[in-house]
Design an enzyme around this catalytic site. Structure first.
Site, PDB file in Angstrom:
ATOM      1  N   THR A 133       0.577  -1.076  -0.031  1.00  0.00           N
ATOM      2  CA  THR A 133       0.125   0.102   0.060  1.00  0.00           C
ATOM      3  C   THR A 133       0.943   1.352   0.015  1.00  0.00           C
ATOM      4  OG1 THR A 133      -1.581   1.455   1.468  1.00  0.00           O
ATOM      5  CG2 THR A 133      -0.293  -0.314   2.526  1.00  0.00           C
ATOM      6  N   GLU A 135       0.198   3.607   1.785  1.00  0.00           N
ATOM      7  CA  GLU A 135       0.366   4.103   3.301  1.00  0.00           C
ATOM      8  C   GLU A 135       1.687   3.568   3.749  1.00  0.00           C
ATOM      9  OE1 GLU A 135      -1.894   5.467   5.869  1.00  0.00           O
ATOM     10  OE2 GLU A 135      -2.481   6.196   3.960  1.00  0.00           O
ATOM     11  N   TYR A 157      -1.022   0.250  11.013  1.00  0.00           N
ATOM     12  CA  TYR A 157      -1.425  -0.324   9.553  1.00  0.00           C
ATOM     13  C   TYR A 157      -0.145  -0.286   8.799  1.00  0.00           C
ATOM     14  CZ  TYR A 157      -3.510  -0.954   5.034  1.00  0.00           C
ATOM     15  OH  TYR A 157      -3.829  -1.217   3.627  1.00  0.00           O
ATOM     16  N   LYS A 161       2.081  -3.322   7.205  1.00  0.00           N
ATOM     17  CA  LYS A 161       2.124  -3.615   5.848  1.00  0.00           C
ATOM     18  C   LYS A 161       3.622  -3.384   5.278  1.00  0.00           C
ATOM     19  CE  LYS A 161      -2.080  -4.247   4.033  1.00  0.00           C
ATOM     20  NZ  LYS A 161      -2.145  -5.504   3.239  1.00  0.00           N
TER      21      LYS A 161
HETATM   22  P1  NDP Z   1     -11.404  -4.652   2.738  1.00  0.00           P
HETATM   23  O1  NDP Z   1     -11.425  -4.136   3.782  1.00  0.00           O
HETATM   24  O2  NDP Z   1     -12.676  -4.243   1.819  1.00  0.00           O
HETATM   25  O3  NDP Z   1     -11.365  -6.240   2.574  1.00  0.00           O
HETATM   26  C1  NDP Z   1     -10.478  -6.894   3.444  1.00  0.00           C
HETATM   27  C2  NDP Z   1     -10.924  -8.341   3.486  1.00  0.00           C
HETATM   28  O4  NDP Z   1      -9.751  -8.915   4.388  1.00  0.00           O
HETATM   29  C3  NDP Z   1     -12.128  -8.673   3.754  1.00  0.00           C
HETATM   30  O5  NDP Z   1     -12.541  -9.948   2.968  1.00  0.00           O
HETATM   31  C4  NDP Z   1     -11.867  -9.313   5.240  1.00  0.00           C
HETATM   32  O6  NDP Z   1     -13.133 -10.215   5.688  1.00  0.00           O
HETATM   33  C5  NDP Z   1     -10.708  -9.634   5.157  1.00  0.00           C
HETATM   34  N1  NDP Z   1     -10.133  -9.860   6.606  1.00  0.00           N
HETATM   35  C6  NDP Z   1      -9.827  -9.000   7.383  1.00  0.00           C
HETATM   36  N2  NDP Z   1      -9.229  -9.677   8.288  1.00  0.00           N
HETATM   37  C7  NDP Z   1      -8.880 -10.861   8.257  1.00  0.00           C
HETATM   38  C8  NDP Z   1      -8.296 -11.938   8.686  1.00  0.00           C
HETATM   39  N3  NDP Z   1      -7.572 -11.626   9.975  1.00  0.00           N
HETATM   40  N4  NDP Z   1      -8.260 -13.108   8.227  1.00  0.00           N
HETATM   41  C9  NDP Z   1      -8.830 -13.297   7.113  1.00  0.00           C
HETATM   42  N5  NDP Z   1      -9.473 -12.359   6.199  1.00  0.00           N
HETATM   43  C10 NDP Z   1      -9.393 -11.017   7.072  1.00  0.00           C
HETATM   44  O7  NDP Z   1     -10.364  -3.872   2.129  1.00  0.00           O
HETATM   45  P2  NDP Z   1      -9.805  -4.020   0.394  1.00  0.00           P
HETATM   46  O8  NDP Z   1     -10.730  -4.754  -0.375  1.00  0.00           O
HETATM   47  O9  NDP Z   1     -10.061  -2.456  -0.027  1.00  0.00           O
HETATM   48  O10 NDP Z   1      -8.347  -3.947   0.294  1.00  0.00           O
HETATM   49  C11 NDP Z   1      -7.689  -5.187  -0.212  1.00  0.00           C
HETATM   50  C12 NDP Z   1      -6.368  -5.360   0.406  1.00  0.00           C
HETATM   51  O11 NDP Z   1      -5.616  -4.340  -0.150  1.00  0.00           O
HETATM   52  C13 NDP Z   1      -6.212  -5.179   1.820  1.00  0.00           C
HETATM   53  O12 NDP Z   1      -5.002  -5.889   2.496  1.00  0.00           O
HETATM   54  C14 NDP Z   1      -5.861  -3.684   1.860  1.00  0.00           C
HETATM   55  O13 NDP Z   1      -5.156  -3.419   3.253  1.00  0.00           O
HETATM   56  C15 NDP Z   1      -5.034  -3.733   0.771  1.00  0.00           C
HETATM   57  N6  NDP Z   1      -4.948  -2.120   0.205  1.00  0.00           N
HETATM   58  C16 NDP Z   1      -6.083  -1.406  -0.215  1.00  0.00           C
HETATM   59  C17 NDP Z   1      -6.343  -0.297  -0.977  1.00  0.00           C
HETATM   60  C18 NDP Z   1      -7.434   0.463  -1.294  1.00  0.00           C
HETATM   61  O14 NDP Z   1      -7.570   1.729  -1.368  1.00  0.00           O
HETATM   62  N7  NDP Z   1      -8.560  -0.327  -1.194  1.00  0.00           N
HETATM   63  C19 NDP Z   1      -4.868   0.468  -1.340  1.00  0.00           C
HETATM   64  C20 NDP Z   1      -3.621  -0.433  -1.115  1.00  0.00           C
HETATM   65  C21 NDP Z   1      -3.819  -1.620  -0.251  1.00  0.00           C
HETATM   66  P3  NDP Z   1     -14.621  -9.809   6.166  1.00  0.00           P
HETATM   67  O15 NDP Z   1     -15.329  -9.148   5.044  1.00  0.00           O
HETATM   68  O16 NDP Z   1     -14.926 -10.683   7.242  1.00  0.00           O
HETATM   69  O17 NDP Z   1     -14.354  -8.308   6.989  1.00  0.00           O
HETATM   70  P1  GDR Z   2      -6.749   5.652   3.965  1.00  0.00           P
HETATM   71  O1  GDR Z   2      -8.385   5.832   3.484  1.00  0.00           O
HETATM   72  O2  GDR Z   2      -6.370   5.917   5.443  1.00  0.00           O
HETATM   73  O3  GDR Z   2      -6.213   6.499   2.709  1.00  0.00           O
HETATM   74  O4  GDR Z   2      -6.701   4.046   3.746  1.00  0.00           O
HETATM   75  P2  GDR Z   2      -9.569   6.484   4.181  1.00  0.00           P
HETATM   76  O5  GDR Z   2     -10.649   6.643   3.012  1.00  0.00           O
HETATM   77  O6  GDR Z   2      -9.866   5.960   5.425  1.00  0.00           O
HETATM   78  O7  GDR Z   2      -8.897   8.068   4.448  1.00  0.00           O
HETATM   79  C1  GDR Z   2      -8.523   8.828   3.533  1.00  0.00           C
HETATM   80  C2  GDR Z   2      -8.152  10.376   4.115  1.00  0.00           C
HETATM   81  O8  GDR Z   2      -9.531  10.913   4.498  1.00  0.00           O
HETATM   82  C3  GDR Z   2      -9.236  11.495   5.761  1.00  0.00           C
HETATM   83  N1  GDR Z   2     -10.525  11.606   6.402  1.00  0.00           N
HETATM   84  C4  GDR Z   2     -11.257  10.604   6.742  1.00  0.00           C
HETATM   85  N2  GDR Z   2     -11.202   9.198   6.543  1.00  0.00           N
HETATM   86  C5  GDR Z   2     -12.190   8.378   7.239  1.00  0.00           C
HETATM   87  N3  GDR Z   2     -12.160   7.176   6.833  1.00  0.00           N
HETATM   88  N4  GDR Z   2     -13.328   9.199   7.821  1.00  0.00           N
HETATM   89  C6  GDR Z   2     -13.590  10.199   7.667  1.00  0.00           C
HETATM   90  O9  GDR Z   2     -14.609  10.634   8.304  1.00  0.00           O
HETATM   91  C7  GDR Z   2     -12.483  11.191   7.335  1.00  0.00           C
HETATM   92  N5  GDR Z   2     -12.413  12.486   7.269  1.00  0.00           N
HETATM   93  C8  GDR Z   2     -11.007  12.819   6.763  1.00  0.00           C
HETATM   94  C9  GDR Z   2      -8.226  10.591   6.334  1.00  0.00           C
HETATM   95  O10 GDR Z   2      -7.676  11.284   7.604  1.00  0.00           O
HETATM   96  C10 GDR Z   2      -7.337  10.429   5.555  1.00  0.00           C
HETATM   97  O11 GDR Z   2      -6.362  11.323   5.194  1.00  0.00           O
HETATM   98  C11 GDR Z   2      -7.028   3.551   2.561  1.00  0.00           C
HETATM   99  C12 GDR Z   2      -7.295   2.145   2.873  1.00  0.00           C
HETATM  100  O12 GDR Z   2      -7.835   1.295   1.979  1.00  0.00           O
HETATM  101  C13 GDR Z   2      -6.197   1.433   3.005  1.00  0.00           C
HETATM  102  O13 GDR Z   2      -6.256   0.011   3.530  1.00  0.00           O
HETATM  103  C14 GDR Z   2      -4.961   1.356   2.074  1.00  0.00           C
HETATM  104  O14 GDR Z   2      -3.842   0.840   2.218  1.00  0.00           O
HETATM  105  C15 GDR Z   2      -5.018   3.120   1.696  1.00  0.00           C
HETATM  106  O15 GDR Z   2      -6.214   3.611   1.430  1.00  0.00           O
HETATM  107  C16 GDR Z   2      -4.079   3.258   0.524  1.00  0.00           C
END
Ligand code: NDP
Ligand code: GDR
Length: 366
Positions: A133, A135, A157, A161
């Site tokens: 990520t 992050e 987090y 990662k």
């Molecule tokens: P989600 O939070 O939507 O999905 C996470 C998934 O992981 C869910 O299926 C959840 O299950 C499962 N999970 C969580 N904890 C465990 C565990 N202990 N054992 C097994 N399964 C588990 O995330 P995204 O789909 O958005 O992201 C996918 C991956 O990519 C993640 O690793 C995230 O950190 C990473 N990532 C995401 C980005 C983004 O912008 N979306 C950017 C960069 C990286 P359940 O449905 O039961 O909660």
């Molecule tokens: P991020 O996503 O932390 O980048 O992680 P998120 O959407 O939670 O926050 C993005 C930015 O928005 C600001 N923010 C808020 N965020 C949330 N959740 N709720 C609020 O009310 C709010 N107001 C402002 C945050 O402070 C932050 O700066 C996501 C996840 O999908 C990670 O798993 C992944 O690795 C990174 O993106 C890339």
């Protein structure tokens, strides 16, 4: 020969898009899901066929990244050609509340998967994708960020990662595993979890539009992110595992917006013009014009306010990715630009809110 893929985190946003993508490519897809007290497969139900029916190609297995024996057992049974490790406690703010669990699942969980592959002697048979990520860049050291930008994570987090990133590199170098880190920047969709900021905004404004809520409470409006569409990004995950040699790739759009911009764009899709008033913790968005009389926005309504609960103990202020390497080597480019992403999410959430409002009205009539 049909290829077999195993996806951890298949019930999440990316898991659902990736499963659909791989099924479309003819794969047999296996997913690991957690046991929960309520059914948690809504995002993939449309892909699921009764396993008793002939030709079902999507199979689910119970397991958890904190339970190494379940992972090893599933990998042994499935004998996958490709493993996509998407499972994680993926919420940055929650990682400050549950740092130890976040490390267990996101850092050590990745190690457990790699060790299972090694213990089963599958290093040469099975390719591995790790959901790394942006992050990890955290307090950014250069703009935009590339594969060689130094890391400086700002949350439990991000730190977890980063461990996963390096253990993947280490197993690639030590054991010759075909393993790739996709360093993905934020990617969103109508399937995005409801507490991430983009979905919180589109869902929140849609609920206001249908009289279900009054206001959305947000944290840092100045945060800037490089937002793409999850559907585009899962294709990059697959492409990484189809190359001749494994390496790590940044996946991003190269365009950045603030949280404030996202609110403006989402409101505008609903025909609403807003003005920002107040400063710092009293900053709020006020409706100054609304084109659509069917939606419940009225001039002078306050539709967002700040709640400092949503500020983070340490913030990542700005992220912007340079995906040139992926463009060059994978032939990958994002297809969905910011406006189209916001429109798709808003339209989806307006539909959901309209349905919920209709059910509420029906109940009230009875
Ligand atoms: P989600 O939070 O939507 O999905 C996470 C998934 O992981 C869910 O299926 C959840 O299950 C499962 N999970 C969580 N904890 C465990 C565990 N202990 N054992 C097994 N399964 C588990 O995330 P995204 O789909 O958005 O992201 C996918 C991956 O990519 C993640 O690793 C995230 O950190 C990473 N990532 C995401 C980005 C983004 O912008 N979306 C950017 C960069 C990286 P359940 O449905 O039961 O909660
Ligand atoms: P991020 O996503 O932390 O980048 O992680 P998120 O959407 O939670 O926050 C993005 C930015 O928005 C600001 N923010 C808020 N965020 C949330 N959740 N709720 C609020 O009310 C709010 N107001 C402002 C945050 O402070 C932050 O700066 C996501 C996840 O999908 C990670 O798993 C992944 O690795 C990174 O993106 C890339």
């Amino acid at each position: 020969m049909t290829k077999r893929a195993l996806i951890t985190g298949i019930t999440g946003q990316d898991g659902a898009y990736l499963a659909e993508f791989l099924l479309g490519k003819g794969y047999e897809v296996h997913g690991i899901k957690r046991r929960a007290s309520l059914i948690n497969t809504q995002r993939i139900d449309h892909l699921y066929a009764d396993p008793h029916e002939q030709g079902a190609r999507l199979h689910l297995h119970y397991g958890d990244l904190t339970d190494g024996s379940s992972l090893q057992r599933t990998i042994q049974a499935v004998q996958p050609d490709e493993i996509y490790n998407l499972a994680a406690q993926s919420h940055v703010a929650v990682s400050f509340e549950e740092p130890e669990y976040t490390a267990e699942s996101d850092a050590v969980g990745t190690l457990r998967l790699l060790e299972a592959i090694r213990n089963l002697g599958l290093e040469r048979a099975c390719r591995f994708y790790q959901a790394s990520t942006s992050e990890m860049f955290g307090k950014v050291q250069e703009m935009p960020q590339t594969e060689s930008t130094p890391f400086y994570p700002r949350s439990p987090y991000g730190v977890a990662k980063l461990y996963a990133y390096w253990i993947v590199v280490n197993y690639r170098e030590a054991y010759g595993l075909f393993a790739c880190n996709g360093i993905l920047f934020n990617h969103e969709s109508p399937l995005r979890g409801e507490t991430f900021v983009t979905r919180k905004i589109t869902r929140g404004l849609a609920r206001i539009a249908h009289g279900l809520d009054d206001c959305v409470y947000l944290g840092n409006l100045d945060a800037r992110r490089d937002w793409g569409h999850a559907r585009d990004y899962v294709e990059a995950q697959w492409l990484m595992l189809q190359q001749d040699a494994p390496r790590d790739y940044v996946i991003a759009t190269g365009v950045q917006h603030s949280v404030r911009d996202f609110v403006v764009a989402a409101a505008s899709r609903m025909g609403v013009r807003i003005e920002w008033r107040g400063e710092d913790e009293s900053e709020h968005a006020v409706v100054v014009a609304s084109e659509n009389p069917e939606l419940a926005f009225r001039t002078d309504d306050v539709i967002t306010r700040i709640d400092s609960r949503y500020y983070r103990a340490a913030e990542v202020e700005t992220l912007l990715g340079d995906a040139s390497l992926a463009r060059r080597e994978l032939g990958w480019a994002p297809r969905t630009e910011f406006g189209a992403l916001v429109a798709e999410m808003v339209d989806h959430d307006l539909r959901l809110a309209r349905e919920e409002a209709l059910v509420r009205d029906d109940r009230e009539r009875l």
